[in-house]
Design a protein around this motif. Structure first.
Motif, PDB file in Angstrom:
ATOM      1  N   ASP A   2       0.808  -1.214   0.000  1.00 50.55           N
ATOM      2  CA  ASP A   2       0.000   0.000   0.000  1.00 50.55           C
ATOM      3  C   ASP A   2       0.845   1.269   0.000  1.00 50.55           C
ATOM      4  OD1 ASP A   2      -2.589   1.232   0.004  1.00 50.55           O
ATOM      5  OD2 ASP A   2      -2.182   1.832   2.066  1.00 50.55           O
ATOM      6  N   HIS A   3       1.948   1.286   0.714  1.00 52.71           N
ATOM      7  CA  HIS A   3       2.739   2.507   0.796  1.00 52.71           C
ATOM      8  C   HIS A   3       3.407   2.866  -0.529  1.00 52.71           C
ATOM      9  CE1 HIS A   3       5.928  -0.438   1.464  1.00 52.71           C
ATOM     10  NE2 HIS A   3       6.779   0.497   1.104  1.00 52.71           N
ATOM     11  N   THR A   4       3.515   1.937  -1.441  1.00 53.96           N
ATOM     12  CA  THR A   4       4.127   2.209  -2.738  1.00 53.96           C
ATOM     13  C   THR A   4       3.100   2.411  -3.847  1.00 53.96           C
ATOM     14  OG1 THR A   4       4.298  -0.134  -3.288  1.00 53.96           O
ATOM     15  CG2 THR A   4       6.167   0.864  -2.126  1.00 53.96           C
ATOM     16  N   ARG A   5       1.827   2.247  -3.548  1.00 55.93           N
ATOM     17  CA  ARG A   5       0.793   2.281  -4.591  1.00 55.93           C
ATOM     18  C   ARG A   5      -0.261   3.360  -4.379  1.00 55.93           C
ATOM     19  NH1 ARG A   5       2.520  -0.784  -8.893  1.00 55.93           N
ATOM     20  NH2 ARG A   5       3.535  -2.604  -8.063  1.00 55.93           N
ATOM     21  N   ASP A   6       0.078   4.433  -3.686  1.00 59.86           N
ATOM     22  CA  ASP A   6      -0.833   5.565  -3.520  1.00 59.86           C
ATOM     23  C   ASP A   6      -2.207   5.177  -2.987  1.00 59.86           C
ATOM     24  OD1 ASP A   6       1.107   7.361  -4.422  1.00 59.86           O
ATOM     25  OD2 ASP A   6       0.554   7.018  -6.502  1.00 59.86           O
ATOM     26  N   GLY A   7      -2.249   4.456  -1.887  1.00 64.77           N
ATOM     27  CA  GLY A   7      -3.517   4.123  -1.267  1.00 64.77           C
ATOM     28  C   GLY A   7      -4.294   3.026  -1.971  1.00 64.77           C
ATOM     29  N   LEU A   8      -3.611   2.164  -2.688  1.00 69.89           N
ATOM     30  CA  LEU A   8      -4.269   1.095  -3.436  1.00 69.89           C
ATOM     31  C   LEU A   8      -5.213   0.287  -2.552  1.00 69.89           C
ATOM     32  CD1 LEU A   8      -4.506  -0.576  -6.075  1.00 69.89           C
ATOM     33  CD2 LEU A   8      -2.618  -1.955  -5.219  1.00 69.89           C
ATOM     34  N   LEU A   9      -4.788  -0.003  -1.333  1.00 69.83           N
ATOM     35  CA  LEU A   9      -5.605  -0.847  -0.464  1.00 69.83           C
ATOM     36  C   LEU A   9      -6.825  -0.127   0.096  1.00 69.83           C
ATOM     37  CD1 LEU A   9      -2.813  -2.820   1.412  1.00 69.83           C
ATOM     38  CD2 LEU A   9      -4.118  -3.481  -0.613  1.00 69.83           C
ATOM     39  N   VAL A  13     -12.353  -2.630  -5.298  1.00 70.82           N
ATOM     40  CA  VAL A  13     -11.865  -3.521  -6.350  1.00 70.82           C
ATOM     41  C   VAL A  13     -12.352  -3.064  -7.720  1.00 70.82           C
ATOM     42  CG1 VAL A  13     -11.961  -5.876  -7.255  1.00 70.82           C
ATOM     43  CG2 VAL A  13     -11.610  -5.486  -4.811  1.00 70.82           C
ATOM     44  N   ASP A  14     -13.614  -2.635  -7.822  1.00 71.42           N
ATOM     45  CA  ASP A  14     -14.127  -2.240  -9.140  1.00 71.42           C
ATOM     46  C   ASP A  14     -13.468  -0.972  -9.677  1.00 71.42           C
ATOM     47  OD1 ASP A  14     -15.445  -0.437  -7.464  1.00 71.42           O
ATOM     48  OD2 ASP A  14     -17.442  -0.940  -8.162  1.00 71.42           O
ATOM     49  N   ASP A  15     -12.719  -0.253  -8.842  1.00 77.29           N
ATOM     50  CA  ASP A  15     -11.963   0.913  -9.310  1.00 77.29           C
ATOM     51  C   ASP A  15     -10.662   0.515  -9.997  1.00 77.29           C
ATOM     52  OD1 ASP A  15     -13.812   2.744  -8.341  1.00 77.29           O
ATOM     53  OD2 ASP A  15     -12.747   3.015  -6.432  1.00 77.29           O
ATOM     54  N   ILE A  16     -10.160  -0.680  -9.710  1.00 79.36           N
ATOM     55  CA  ILE A  16      -8.856  -1.069 -10.239  1.00 79.36           C
ATOM     56  C   ILE A  16      -8.883  -2.316 -11.114  1.00 79.36           C
ATOM     57  CG2 ILE A  16      -7.539   0.042  -8.399  1.00 79.36           C
ATOM     58  CD1 ILE A  16      -7.362  -2.656  -6.998  1.00 79.36           C
TER      59      ILE A  16
END
Length: 70
Positions: A2-9, A13-16
């Protein structure tokens, strides 16, 4: 992750996710599946039979690995 993916977590899910979901069938030729994965720029492809998930095809271009998990 998460810290490397700009708040990915923190995202839904449907956003990504990729949509529509591309799939293949157990009887498809590996060369055809690899072509589809390369053309569509996907590294994982669900394998389905009669609408049921039966496996996952993975391809790692960097290492040249092609695997099928059931």
């Amino acid at each position: 992750l998460d810290h490397t993916r700009d708040g990915l977590l923190d995202r839904r899910v449907d956003d990504i996710m990729s949509a529509p979901v591309l799939t293949c069938r157990p009887e498809d030729e590996a060369e055809s599946v690899m072509h589809t994965m390369t053309e569509k720029r996907v590294r994982h492809l669900p394998v389905e039979r009669d609408g049921t998930l039966v496996g996952l095809v993975c391809f790692n271009r960097r290492h040249g690995h092609f695997c099928v998990d059931a």
